[in-house]
Design an enzyme around this catalytic site. Structure first.
Site, mmCIF file in Angstrom:
data_model
loop_
_atom_site.group_PDB
_atom_site.id
_atom_site.type_symbol
_atom_site.label_atom_id
_atom_site.label_comp_id
_atom_site.label_asym_id
_atom_site.label_seq_id
_atom_site.Cartn_x
_atom_site.Cartn_y
_atom_site.Cartn_z
ATOM 1 N N SER A 16 0.828 -1.204 0.000
ATOM 2 C CA SER A 16 0.000 0.000 0.000
ATOM 3 C C SER A 16 0.867 1.261 0.000
ATOM 4 C CB SER A 16 -0.936 0.006 1.213
ATOM 5 O OG SER A 16 -1.886 -1.035 1.097
ATOM 6 N N GLU A 82 -5.197 -3.816 -3.207
ATOM 7 C CA GLU A 82 -6.037 -4.933 -2.725
ATOM 8 C C GLU A 82 -6.700 -5.702 -3.875
ATOM 9 O OE1 GLU A 82 -5.543 -5.418 0.335
ATOM 10 O OE2 GLU A 82 -5.543 -3.558 1.481
ATOM 11 N N GLN A 84 -6.343 -8.563 -4.766
ATOM 12 C CA GLN A 84 -6.669 -9.961 -4.443
ATOM 13 C C GLN A 84 -8.171 -10.139 -4.248
ATOM 14 O OE1 GLN A 84 -5.036 -7.937 -2.319
ATOM 15 N NE2 GLN A 84 -5.803 -8.164 -0.243
#
Ligand SMILES: [Zn+2]
Length: 199
Positions: A16, A82, A84
């Site tokens: 991040s 993110e 995923q």
């Protein structure tokens, strides 16, 4: 040629932070792009463990990312955190953004879930990305070995079954889930297999 780059690592690998860094660097060069994320604990923003944050577009399961890019065009890039948790369709929409709109896509995600298996969005990114970039900030297991697994610890014991979507890469390490205390711990493969949390 625009590219689809997939950067991946464990929790704590600084993904991040790197997503925010790329977004900052490109936007400060007069390039226009969007920051996307999903399931960030803080809401509609990307937060890094180092305390940096930026507003982001929330990627809900029914959001068409190609249509989003078309609406926002002309843009130069998308930074997607993110991934995923993105659906296969959304990953394919990102590929279309690259190919049809000539927009660079920098995607960041966790590689495997607490069961040690690829996330759905991660699997698709591995299949379709032009570039695959493992993040170089390596987390360590309690034993000192390189940590490769995000283990889920429920009431003090490692578990290998349950719902996959519980938490993103956030500072929050402990939460309550159906009365149980759930946390995540980075461990090496050996201690993931044995369930040994040390101490
Ligand atoms: Zn270990």
């Amino acid at each position: 040629m625009a590219i689809l780059r997939f950067s991946f690592g464990t929790m704590g690998s600084g993904k991040s932070t790197l997503a925010l860094q790329i977004h900052h660097n490109l936007s400060s060069r007069q390039l226009f792009g969007l920051l996307l994320t999903t399931l960030d604990r803080e809401g509609k923003q990307v937060t890094s463990r180092l305390g940096v944050a930026a507003p982001a577009i929330e990627v809900t399961p029914d959001l068409d990312l190609y249509a989003l890019a078309v609406r926002q065009w002309p843009i130069h890039y998308l930074v997607c955190d993110e991934v995923q948790f993105y659906t296969v369709e959304q990953c394919d929409q990102l590929a279309r953004v690259v190919d049809d709109l000539e927009v660079d896509v920098y995607a960041f995600g966790l590689l495997t879930d607490f069961r040690g298996e690829l996330f759905e969005g991660t699997r698709r990114m591995v299949e379709i990305a032009d570039e695959h970039a493992p993040l170089q900030v390596e987390a360590r297991c309690w034993c000192g070995a390189r940590a490769t697994h995000n283990a889920r610890v429920v009431n003090g014991a490692m578990v290998y079954e349950g719902e996959t979507v519980v938490v993103g890469d956030t500072n929050e390490q402990t939460e309550r889930l159906f009365g149980d205390t759930v946390r995540y711990e980075l461990v090496c493969r050996s201690h993931f297999r044995s369930g040994n949390l040390g101490g």
